[in-house]
Scaffold this active site. Structure first.
Site, PDB file in Angstrom:
ATOM      1  N   ASN A 119       0.930  -1.114  -0.068  1.00  0.00           N
ATOM      2  CA  ASN A 119       0.061  -0.037  -0.048  1.00  0.00           C
ATOM      3  C   ASN A 119       0.859   1.377  -0.169  1.00  0.00           C
ATOM      4  OD1 ASN A 119       0.888  -0.397   2.664  1.00  0.00           O
ATOM      5  ND2 ASN A 119      -1.047   0.384   3.475  1.00  0.00           N
ATOM      6  N   GLU A 137     -11.239  -4.761   9.488  1.00  0.00           N
ATOM      7  CA  GLU A 137     -10.574  -3.634   8.637  1.00  0.00           C
ATOM      8  C   GLU A 137     -11.075  -3.834   7.080  1.00  0.00           C
ATOM      9  OE1 GLU A 137      -6.204  -4.078   8.652  1.00  0.00           O
ATOM     10  OE2 GLU A 137      -6.024  -2.016   8.538  1.00  0.00           O
ATOM     11  N   CYS A 154      -3.562   1.431   6.666  1.00  0.00           N
ATOM     12  CA  CYS A 154      -3.752   1.100   7.809  1.00  0.00           C
ATOM     13  C   CYS A 154      -4.262   2.069   9.017  1.00  0.00           C
ATOM     14  CB  CYS A 154      -2.671   0.411   8.654  1.00  0.00           C
ATOM     15  SG  CYS A 154      -1.707  -0.803   7.637  1.00  0.00           S
ATOM     16  N   GLY A 186       2.106  -5.068   8.036  1.00  0.00           N
ATOM     17  CA  GLY A 186       0.844  -6.086   7.231  1.00  0.00           C
ATOM     18  C   GLY A 186       0.126  -6.150   8.183  1.00  0.00           C
ATOM     19  N   SER A 187      -0.642  -7.395   7.809  1.00  0.00           N
ATOM     20  CA  SER A 187      -2.037  -7.825   8.831  1.00  0.00           C
ATOM     21  C   SER A 187      -1.558  -8.080   9.964  1.00  0.00           C
ATOM     22  CB  SER A 187      -2.913  -8.871   7.673  1.00  0.00           C
ATOM     23  OG  SER A 187      -2.134 -10.035   7.907  1.00  0.00           O
ATOM     24  N   LYS A 231      12.340  -7.740   2.001  1.00  0.00           N
ATOM     25  CA  LYS A 231      11.545  -8.673   0.830  1.00  0.00           C
ATOM     26  C   LYS A 231      10.048  -7.688   0.667  1.00  0.00           C
ATOM     27  CE  LYS A 231       8.431 -11.434  -0.717  1.00  0.00           C
ATOM     28  NZ  LYS A 231       7.379 -10.174  -0.983  1.00  0.00           N
ATOM     29  N   PRO A 232      10.089  -6.839  -0.418  1.00  0.00           N
ATOM     30  CA  PRO A 232       9.087  -6.074  -0.735  1.00  0.00           C
ATOM     31  C   PRO A 232       7.910  -6.780  -1.049  1.00  0.00           C
ATOM     32  CG  PRO A 232      10.797  -6.043  -2.556  1.00  0.00           C
ATOM     33  CD  PRO A 232      11.335  -6.810  -1.578  1.00  0.00           C
ATOM     34  N   GLU A 252       4.038  -3.246  12.621  1.00  0.00           N
ATOM     35  CA  GLU A 252       3.037  -2.346  12.425  1.00  0.00           C
ATOM     36  C   GLU A 252       1.850  -3.234  11.787  1.00  0.00           C
ATOM     37  OE1 GLU A 252       3.605   0.399  13.662  1.00  0.00           O
ATOM     38  OE2 GLU A 252       5.477   0.824  13.686  1.00  0.00           O
ATOM     39  N   LEU A 253       0.867  -3.303  12.383  1.00  0.00           N
ATOM     40  CA  LEU A 253      -0.307  -4.303  11.879  1.00  0.00           C
ATOM     41  C   LEU A 253      -1.527  -3.696  11.727  1.00  0.00           C
ATOM     42  CD1 LEU A 253       0.640  -7.112  14.438  1.00  0.00           C
ATOM     43  CD2 LEU A 253       1.793  -6.732  12.141  1.00  0.00           C
TER      44      LEU A 253
HETATM   45  C1  SIN Z   1       0.338   2.275   6.791  1.00  0.00           C
HETATM   46  O1  SIN Z   1      -0.967   2.248   6.292  1.00  0.00           O
HETATM   47  O2  SIN Z   1       0.668   1.511   7.341  1.00  0.00           O
HETATM   48  C2  SIN Z   1       1.004   3.573   6.616  1.00  0.00           C
HETATM   49  C3  SIN Z   1       0.493   4.783   6.629  1.00  0.00           C
HETATM   50  C4  SIN Z   1       1.040   6.231   6.895  1.00  0.00           C
HETATM   51  O3  SIN Z   1       2.338   5.911   7.204  1.00  0.00           O
HETATM   52  O4  SIN Z   1       0.641   7.089   6.989  1.00  0.00           O
END
Ligand code: SIN
Length: 491
Positions: free
Chosen positions: A160, A393, A295, A239-240, A183-184, A261-262
């Site tokens: 994203n 979500e 997220c 990610g999730s 790893k993208p 960062e989920l």
């Molecule tokens: C994300 O959706 O994980 C990042 C969003 C952001 O950095 O504003």
């Protein structure tokens, strides 16, 4: 091939993985990168596996002693060159991003600047990693604290935000003196490889940054390799929540440091004393950025009884004005969703809400002219607990608005989630502002704003939204070990 503006610098379209300072296809069949706007192939990259991941880990381990021995200032100078190159090539990086991710070109440009800001910020921070001398409990000993890079790191990043979620991890790692294997996401490797090309040109040495490309199946094997490695000392993942749980479990045997960062499920509360037009503006920014695939996007709006009708009407009018289309087209504000599964999820959330009594005020279907993965900006009113959209979500352009009548009720509803990433509220009452900000169980709170992200602020969540913070003066701590030196014999 998909049509996208010719790059000023064709060498930025890298289609090989980057390991140990070399471009390689690893002898593996290629993975097609698809433009979600038109399903055309933008390019192909190697579909690597755990063997390549091991090679990348070895390269990072070989590079670590020399890289970590450099001064922070020396590393900062190279990172600054990398930042400058990103800014000089911003148009090309943005074009690549729109081609593989679909977001409007203007948003891609914004993300290039946002992504580069982490490199600039952590380059500056590289010079400020300092230890401490603590008061000693002995007269003949001194208590000294030094900070050292954790070692080889790994990052698994999402589609994203194809650039900024990489730089938010790489920048603090390399600034601290660590080396890294990235790893993208399988959908967006071209942005990652263009970043590696610019790091290479900036003079960042071989092995310090490695990029391993793979499809979703091979990504599982690569993830396991990164987690199981005793050489890798830190894993960072965006990610999730379900995948975060798996990675956490896989990192347990080697007791790795992890940053997660989920998922999120952001509430956005509009109190009766709010500036309604400002709240609508903030709501549109928070909800429809990146087609809702963020997220920190709002998932649940709560509007007070007294202003409810005005808020939902203005929100629906604003959503209806959002121009949907191919991200390269002039004036487009919302691109396609990333894939068919994303569209299906949005459709499921909308139909479930309507079946359970929500009122559709805008959108609510796949775009009638554009079709495919283009979904209309949607507003649902009268949503309530029990609808799927209120707990899962959505990751799509759908606003769900619920009515409330008092502060205690809305704070309880806002906190009634397994997630704790971002939250937002609008109020002009200073007492309420402090009270609500302190009571919301979220890592980030936007107050009278729908846009909170920048390199200076600590990004991260609580509860099942993850752990650790990225960006800010706290972001580097994730990549540093604290070592205590007890210095005796001082007579
Ligand atoms: C994300 O959706 O994980 C990042 C969003 C952001 O950095 O504003």
């Amino acid at each position: 091939m998909s049509a996208f503006p010719p790059l000023n610098d064709l060498k930025l379209l890298r289609t090989q993985a980057y390991i140990d300072g070399r471009w390689t296809d690893g002898g593996r069949p290629s993975l097609d990168v698809i433009n979600p706007a038109d399903n055309c192939i933008v390019g192909s990259v190697p579909n690597l596996d755990s063997v390549a991941a091991e090679q990348a880990i070895d390269a990072a381990a070989r590079a670590f002693p020399a890289w970590s021995a450099r001064t922070g200032k020396d590393r900062a100078n190279l990172m600054r060159k990398w930042f400058d190159l990103m800014m000089a090539n911003a148009d090309d990086l943005a074009a690549l991003m729109t081609a593989e991710q679909g977001k409007p070109l203007i948003e891609s440009k914004g993300e290039v600047t946002y992504g580069a800001s982490f490199i600039e910020w952590f380059a500056e921070e590289a010079k400020r990693v300092s230890g401490d001398v603590l008061a000693s409990t002995w007269t003949n000993r001194r208590t000294v604290v030094i900070k050292q890079p954790v070692g080889v790191c790994a990052a698994i990043t999402p589609w994203n935000f194809p650039i900024s979620m990489i730089t938010r991890k790489i920048a603090p790692a390399v600034a601290a003196g660590c080396t890294i294997v990235v790893k993208p996401a399988e959908q967006t490797p071209l942005s990652a490889l263009a970043l590696a090309e610019l790091a290479h040109r900036a003079g960042i040495p071989a092995g310090v940054i490695n990029v391993v490309t793979a499809d979703a199946d091979n990504a599982v094997a690569i993830g396991k390799t990164l987690c199981a490695s005793t050489v890798v000392r830190h894993l960072s993942f965006t990610g999730s929540t379900p995948v975060g749980r798996i990675l956490m479990e896989q990192c347990a045997p080697t007791v790795k440091r992890i940053g997660l960062e989920l998922g999120g499920h952001a509430p956005f509360i509009v109190f009766e004393d709010a500036d309604i037009d400002a709240a609508v503006k903030g709501a549109l920014a928070s909800k429809y950025r990146n087609a809702g695939q963020t997220c920190v996007c709002t998932n649940r709006f709560y509007a007070h009884d007294a202003i409810y009708d005005e808020f939902v009407r203005k929100l629906a009018e604003g959503a209806a004005r959002i121009k949907v289309g191919n991200g390269f087209d002039q004036g487009v504000m919302q691109g396609p969703l990333i894939d068919d599964a994303a569209v299906e999820k949005v459709e499921r959330h909308v139909s479930d809400a309507i079946e359970k009594g929500a009122r559709l005020l805008a959108g609510g279907r796949i775009h009638p002219e554009l079709g495919g993965r283009f979904y209309e900006p949607t507003v649902l009113a009268d949503t309530r607990k029990g609808m799927t959209i209120m707990s899962e979500e959505t990751f799509g352009p759908v606003s769900a608005v619920t009515r409330f009548s008092n502060d205690a009720e809305v704070i309880a509803a806002a906190n009634d989630s397994e997630f704790g990433l971002a939250s937002y509220f609008y109020s002009r009452d200073i007492g309420r502002v402090w009270r609500v900000a302190e009571q919301l169980q979220y890592g980030m709170v936007g107050i009278n704003t729908g846009a909170i992200s920048n390199e200076v602020a600590p990004f991260g969540g609580i509860k099942q939204s993850g752990m650790g913070r990225e960006g800010s003066k706290y972001g580097m701590d994730e990549y540093l070990d604290i070592k205590y030196l007890c210095m005796g014999g001082i007579e």
